[in-house]
Design an enzyme around this catalytic site. Structure first.
Site, short mmCIF file in Angstrom:
data_model
loop_
_atom_site.label_atom_id
_atom_site.label_comp_id
_atom_site.label_asym_id
_atom_site.label_seq_id
_atom_site.Cartn_x
_atom_site.Cartn_y
_atom_site.Cartn_z
CE LYS A 119 17.96 21.74 9.67
NZ LYS A 119 17.11 22.64 10.58
CE LYS A 146 13.28 16.58 13.69
NZ LYS A 146 14.65 16.82 13.95
CE LYS A 155 14.67 23.44 19.04
NZ LYS A 155 15.77 22.69 18.06
N1 AQP Z 1 10.55 15.42 16.89
C1 AQP Z 1 11.49 14.70 17.38
N2 AQP Z 1 11.65 13.46 17.84
C2 AQP Z 1 12.47 12.67 18.39
N3 AQP Z 1 13.44 13.30 18.85
C3 AQP Z 1 13.62 14.74 18.31
N4 AQP Z 1 14.58 15.62 18.61
C4 AQP Z 1 14.42 16.77 17.92
N5 AQP Z 1 13.01 16.67 17.53
C5 AQP Z 1 12.60 15.28 17.75
C6 AQP Z 1 16.00 15.49 19.26
O1 AQP Z 1 16.09 16.49 20.08
C7 AQP Z 1 17.58 16.42 20.17
C8 AQP Z 1 17.84 17.81 20.09
O2 AQP Z 1 17.72 18.26 18.53
P1 AQP Z 1 17.84 20.03 18.07
O3 AQP Z 1 16.71 20.71 18.39
O4 AQP Z 1 19.10 20.28 18.50
O5 AQP Z 1 17.83 19.60 16.39
P2 AQP Z 1 16.51 19.23 15.61
O6 AQP Z 1 16.46 17.66 15.67
O7 AQP Z 1 16.91 19.94 14.31
O8 AQP Z 1 15.58 19.56 16.31
P3 AQP Z 1 14.40 20.56 15.49
O9 AQP Z 1 13.13 21.08 16.45
O10 AQP Z 1 13.79 19.72 14.23
O11 AQP Z 1 15.10 21.72 15.05
P4 AQP Z 1 15.06 22.45 13.72
O12 AQP Z 1 13.78 22.91 13.29
O13 AQP Z 1 15.89 23.99 14.05
O14 AQP Z 1 16.06 21.93 12.68
C9 AQP Z 1 18.26 15.47 19.08
O15 AQP Z 1 18.42 14.49 19.96
C10 AQP Z 1 17.07 15.12 18.44
O16 AQP Z 1 17.07 13.88 17.78
#
Ligand code: AQP
Length: 326
Positions: A111, A191, A194
């Protein structure tokens, strides 16, 4: 029944990484556990955002939870900021969490790289709020993608420390990791996230999904033309096939790619057909909930109230334990 808690931060529209890595697993847990699924909006404030968009993001998440099959008769669907005990418990847990534990969390380092102009306290403290989210409901299991495992380990450490200082209040939760541990984005490297603009979003039309996959999805970088033998092991389009296609189709693509019998376009078209087939019922339900938005708000409101009642009970025990019973 043992309790499960999990959540997604409304930091943007939900994508197939969230669907495969999180929501799809949640559905199967609803019959076996007492399940609470949160939209954890305070987490989405740790990076810069447009306040005018937040309401829609929360509703987008709620619509997708419901459209994917979260059943409000079986599960509690709640909004984190509607239960003030989340931030209250996070503060208390902050007082027993050494900074060094947070410095070593890998997502903190990621981050910082992604937000060099906004390295705020909450970016570092995010895992403590997540621990509070889980411990507030005394959840014993937390279904998450692989990236969240260090946070669950930290939650266990925090619970253990709290229990050893103040007496036994919290169970130590365990993660549940599904088959889709880490879905990569269209770039085939990072990965799917969003914040990285590498997503297939759950509310994308079949045509938008098709265009993105045909134009943007990276395949085996070594394979330049159809006559080159490809290596499915390094191809993200093949990885996606393993989640959306049948056993026979996966074998057909695997064999056809290795022997240069099929090109990447044929492989992608088969994937597009299968992704759209899987998402079609979800899209139909999205359309229903979009046009019944008051029903969505009501479900979220009622779920948040139920979650609040559980949270109050836990906080009463926490206050007794920490000696705050004035
Ligand atoms: N690419 C992924 N593959 C597998 N699992 C994923 N998760 C998110 N992206 C993947 C799982 O979704 C749940 C919620 O995640 P989140 O949206 O609260 O946080 P994150 O992992 O930080 O998601 P993003 O999309 O990557 O958000 P940003 O970009 O805002 O940081 C979790 O169980 C996560 O493991």
């Amino acid at each position: 029944m043992k309790r499960v808690f999990s959540g997604i931060q409304p930091s943007g529209r939900l994508h197939i990484g969230n669907y495969l890595g999180a929501i799809k697993n949640w559905i199967s847990l609803q019959d076996k556990y007492d399940t609470i699924f949160g939209i954890v909006d305070y987490h989405a404030m740790t990076v810069k955002y447009n306040p005018e968009e937040m309401n829609n993001r929360v509703l987008n998440a709620a619509i997708n939870y419901l459209a994917a099959g979260i059943d409000p008769e079986k599960s509690i669907l709640m909004l984190q900021s509607g239960v003030k005990e989340h931030t209250e418990l996070a503060w208390i847990l902050n007082t027993i969490t050494p900074i060094s534990w947070l410095e070593r969390v890998p997502t903190f380092k990621d981050k910082i790289k992604q937000n060099p102009d906004n390295i705020n306290m909450a970016l570092m403290d995010y895992p403590v709020l997540m621990a509070a989210d889980i411990l507030l409901y005394k959840a014993e299991f937390v279904p998450v993608g692989e990236d969240q495992v260090p946070h669950i380990e930290l939650t266990r450490e925090i619970a253990r420390r709290f229990n050893s200082i103040f007496g036994n209040v919290f169970p130590e939760p365990k993660e549940i990791i599904g088959k889709a541990k880490r879905i990569l984005g269209l770039d085939g490297r990072e990965k799917m996230s969003k914040s990285l603009n590498n997503c297939i979003y759950l509310d994308e039309t079949a045509e938008e999904t098709e265009e993105k996959i045909l134009k943007k999805a990276v395949t085996d970088p070594q394979r330049k033309r159809k006559s080159d033998a490809g290596n499915p092991e390094v191809c993200n389009v093949f990885a996606w096939h393993t989640f959306f296609s049948t056993k026979d189709e996966i074998e057909y693509v695997n064999n056809g790619c290795r022997k240069a019998l099929i090109g990447c376009v044929v492989c992608k078209k088969m994937l597009i057909k299968n992704i759209n087939k899987e998402l079609e019922p979800l899209h139909e339900k999205q359309a229903y909930y979009q046009s019944h938005i008051d029903e969505v708000k009501e479900i979220l409101y009622e779920g948040t109230k139920k979650a609040g009642a559980i949270a109050k009970e836990t906080m009463q025990q926490v206050r007794e334990a920490i000696g705050f019973l004035y």
